[in-house]
Write an enzyme that holds these catalytic residues in place. Structure first.
Site, PDB file in Angstrom:
ATOM      1  N   ARG A 280       9.795 -48.142   5.986  1.00 55.48           N
ATOM      2  CA  ARG A 280       9.440 -47.402   7.191  1.00 55.48           C
ATOM      3  C   ARG A 280       8.930 -46.030   6.757  1.00 55.48           C
ATOM      4  O   ARG A 280       9.299 -45.519   5.700  1.00 55.48           O
ATOM      5  CB  ARG A 280      10.656 -47.259   8.106  1.00 55.48           C
ATOM      6  CG  ARG A 280      11.248 -48.598   8.548  1.00 55.48           C
ATOM      7  CD  ARG A 280      12.510 -48.397   9.379  1.00 55.48           C
ATOM      8  NE  ARG A 280      13.082 -49.675   9.791  1.00 55.48           N
ATOM      9  CZ  ARG A 280      13.996 -50.352   9.100  1.00 55.48           C
ATOM     10  NH1 ARG A 280      14.425 -49.874   7.925  1.00 55.48           N
ATOM     11  NH2 ARG A 280      14.475 -51.499   9.544  1.00 55.48           N
TER      12      ARG A 280
ATOM     13  N   LYS B 206      17.671 -47.750   8.647  1.00 52.90           N
ATOM     14  CA  LYS B 206      18.376 -47.527   9.904  1.00 52.90           C
ATOM     15  C   LYS B 206      19.870 -47.760   9.716  1.00 52.90           C
ATOM     16  O   LYS B 206      20.283 -48.658   8.986  1.00 52.90           O
ATOM     17  CB  LYS B 206      17.846 -48.475  10.978  1.00 52.90           C
ATOM     18  CG  LYS B 206      16.430 -48.169  11.439  1.00 52.90           C
ATOM     19  CD  LYS B 206      16.011 -49.126  12.537  1.00 52.90           C
ATOM     20  CE  LYS B 206      14.628 -48.811  13.059  1.00 52.90           C
ATOM     21  NZ  LYS B 206      14.207 -49.747  14.126  1.00 52.90           N
TER      22      LYS B 206
ATOM     23  N   HIS C 111       3.320 -48.115  10.060  1.00 55.13           N
ATOM     24  CA  HIS C 111       4.176 -49.296  10.163  1.00 55.13           C
ATOM     25  C   HIS C 111       3.387 -50.584   9.926  1.00 55.13           C
ATOM     26  O   HIS C 111       3.983 -51.627   9.618  1.00 55.13           O
ATOM     27  CB  HIS C 111       4.837 -49.331  11.540  1.00 55.13           C
ATOM     28  CG  HIS C 111       6.175 -50.001  11.541  1.00 55.13           C
ATOM     29  ND1 HIS C 111       7.305 -49.438  10.968  1.00 55.13           N
ATOM     30  CD2 HIS C 111       6.570 -51.206  12.026  1.00 55.13           C
ATOM     31  CE1 HIS C 111       8.332 -50.256  11.120  1.00 55.13           C
ATOM     32  NE2 HIS C 111       7.908 -51.340  11.755  1.00 55.13           N
TER      33      HIS C 111
ATOM     34  N   ARG D  21       4.090 -52.091   6.651  1.00 63.76           N
ATOM     35  CA  ARG D  21       5.355 -52.835   6.606  1.00 63.76           C
ATOM     36  C   ARG D  21       5.135 -54.263   7.109  1.00 63.76           C
ATOM     37  O   ARG D  21       5.628 -55.222   6.510  1.00 63.76           O
ATOM     38  CB  ARG D  21       6.390 -52.113   7.460  1.00 63.76           C
ATOM     39  CG  ARG D  21       7.763 -52.777   7.523  1.00 63.76           C
ATOM     40  CD  ARG D  21       8.737 -51.865   8.261  1.00 63.76           C
ATOM     41  NE  ARG D  21      10.001 -52.506   8.553  1.00 63.76           N
ATOM     42  CZ  ARG D  21      11.023 -52.583   7.725  1.00 63.76           C
ATOM     43  NH1 ARG D  21      10.912 -52.071   6.510  1.00 63.76           N
ATOM     44  NH2 ARG D  21      12.151 -53.155   8.087  1.00 63.76           N
TER      45      ARG D  21
ATOM     46  N   HIS E 223      16.236 -55.793   7.130  1.00 68.05           N
ATOM     47  CA  HIS E 223      16.520 -56.301   8.478  1.00 68.05           C
ATOM     48  C   HIS E 223      17.988 -56.685   8.596  1.00 68.05           C
ATOM     49  O   HIS E 223      18.573 -57.235   7.663  1.00 68.05           O
ATOM     50  CB  HIS E 223      15.661 -57.524   8.783  1.00 68.05           C
ATOM     51  CG  HIS E 223      14.220 -57.199   8.978  1.00 68.05           C
ATOM     52  ND1 HIS E 223      13.204 -58.108   8.732  1.00 68.05           N
ATOM     53  CD2 HIS E 223      13.605 -56.068   9.401  1.00 68.05           C
ATOM     54  CE1 HIS E 223      12.039 -57.555   9.005  1.00 68.05           C
ATOM     55  NE2 HIS E 223      12.253 -56.315   9.396  1.00 68.05           N
TER      56      HIS E 223
ATOM     57  N   TYR F 201       7.912 -62.648  11.402  1.00 70.67           N
ATOM     58  CA  TYR F 201       6.734 -62.531  10.534  1.00 70.67           C
ATOM     59  C   TYR F 201       6.292 -63.890  10.010  1.00 70.67           C
ATOM     60  O   TYR F 201       5.110 -64.107   9.749  1.00 70.67           O
ATOM     61  CB  TYR F 201       7.037 -61.605   9.357  1.00 70.67           C
ATOM     62  CG  TYR F 201       7.288 -60.183   9.763  1.00 70.67           C
ATOM     63  CD1 TYR F 201       6.243 -59.350  10.133  1.00 70.67           C
ATOM     64  CD2 TYR F 201       8.575 -59.668   9.792  1.00 70.67           C
ATOM     65  CE1 TYR F 201       6.471 -58.041  10.519  1.00 70.67           C
ATOM     66  CE2 TYR F 201       8.816 -58.356  10.175  1.00 70.67           C
ATOM     67  CZ  TYR F 201       7.755 -57.553  10.530  1.00 70.67           C
ATOM     68  OH  TYR F 201       7.990 -56.266  10.913  1.00 70.67           O
TER      69      TYR F 201
END
Length: 334
Positions: free
Chosen positions: A162, A187, A259, A262, A285, A294
């Site tokens: 990110r 995150k 992004h 990514r 993730h 994806y």
């Protein structure tokens, strides 16, 4: 003596006592909640024809929150996802107040009952390899700024980081010896290790040689040696994309952001046959469902699968129902 309105004290307690001390929220969470409250208080003050300092706790009703959420989408043009993030920040505060001041439970319940809005799930927009190459070719690497931008964009594509993760990178987070890797903090302060290509390591080493940084200093800085901001990266990237569009016309149809690299990393790893559990760890993730999103986006993978199915379907004989005359006669008799 008139009793002071509790709103200022509640906001202070929410940010300092609840978010920082009790929840140990990250600086990014605190800033996100702060920005939401800045927007919300200004919005309510404008509707009430007052200044923000004149607002009282009784002014922050569920109807005001609902009107604010409509304004974020209609007036500001925010996405449904951003709208839901704003609501989460407000809900958190009103949930905190309801537990702290039971007398306010009814007013808080009005806000807590507001549902999150369901957003359509679009296939992720990603960059094809020729588009990535065209963008990476645009920075003028003879200048410090161009060399920095080329290294940053290459790093984003290599790691799938990110943008904020990349901008917070310091030299001490990189293992320079083979096998090279980088430690990223995503995150929820989750730490992960990502491998680095030799080409990426060479670009980062060359940047540090030209623009030395301390082990605990940000690697990507502006001309004043201050940490580079996400808005600055988006501005520079838009310039490079506009130039690359002249060579790769398909870029004109895409909204390219940091992004997007990514997304490109994820889709290209899927196309290369990398297991989705490895990709999940690579991108940081929490849920495998996010990574599977994806796996559904790569058109080339779908095309190859369709070709395999097509070969089997055309190589065989006619379907049995067309070969069996008794079945056809029975259908004709109906």
């Amino acid at each position: 003596m008139k009793k002071a309105d509790p709103l200022p004290a509640l906001l202070r307690a929410f940010f300092y006592e609840w978010l920082v001390e009790q929840r140990n929220a990250s600086v990014h969470t605190v800033r996100s909640y702060r920005d939401t409250w800045r927007l919300f208080l200004r919005f309510v003050a404008q509707r009430q024809h007052r200044t923000v300092a004149q607002l009282k706790w009784a002014d922050l009703t569920g109807s005001e929150v609902g009107a604010f959420l409509q304004y974020t989408e209609g007036g500001r043009g925010d996405s449904i996802g951003t709208r839901n993030c704003r609501l989460a920040a407000l809900r958190s505060f009103f949930g905190f107040v309801a537990g702290r001041e039971p007398a306010t439970a009814e007013q808080c319940a009005e806000v807590l009952r507001i549902p999150t809005k369901k957003a359509p799930l679009h296939a992720p927009s990603y960059l094809e390899p020729p588009e990535v190459e065209a963008i990476l070719a645009q920075p003028d690497r003879s200048t410090v700024e161009g060399q920095r931008d080329h290294a940053l964009l290459s790093f984003l594509y290599n790691t799938g980081a990110r943008i904020q993760e990349a901008l917070e990178l310091c030299p001490n987070a990189i293992r320079w010896e083979s096998p090279a890797c980088v430690r990223l903090y995503g995150k929820g302060r989750k730490e992960r290790l990502c491998p680095l290509w030799p080409e990426t390591v060479s670009l980062l080493k060359a940047l540090l040689k030209r623009q030395p940084r301390g082990d605990d200093e940000r690697l990507f800085v502006n001309r004043y040696s201050a940490p580079l901001g996400a808005s600055g990266v988006r501005f520079k990237l838009a310039h490079y994309v506009a130039a690359a569009t002249k060579k790769v016309a398909s870029l004109a149809l895409k909204n390219v952001t940091p992004h997007s690299f990514r997304h490109a990393t994820a889709v290209h790893l899927v196309a290369a046959g990398v297991d989705v559990t490895v990709i999940r760890s690579w991108l940081g993730h929490v849920s495998l469902d996010t990574t599977n999103h994806y796996a559904q986006a790569n058109l080339e993978t779908k095309r190859k699968a369709l070709e395999r199915v097509g070969v089997r379907s055309t190589a065989g004989r006619l379907p049995r129902w067309r070969r069996d005359r008794s079945v056809l006669e029975w259908l004709d008799s109906l």
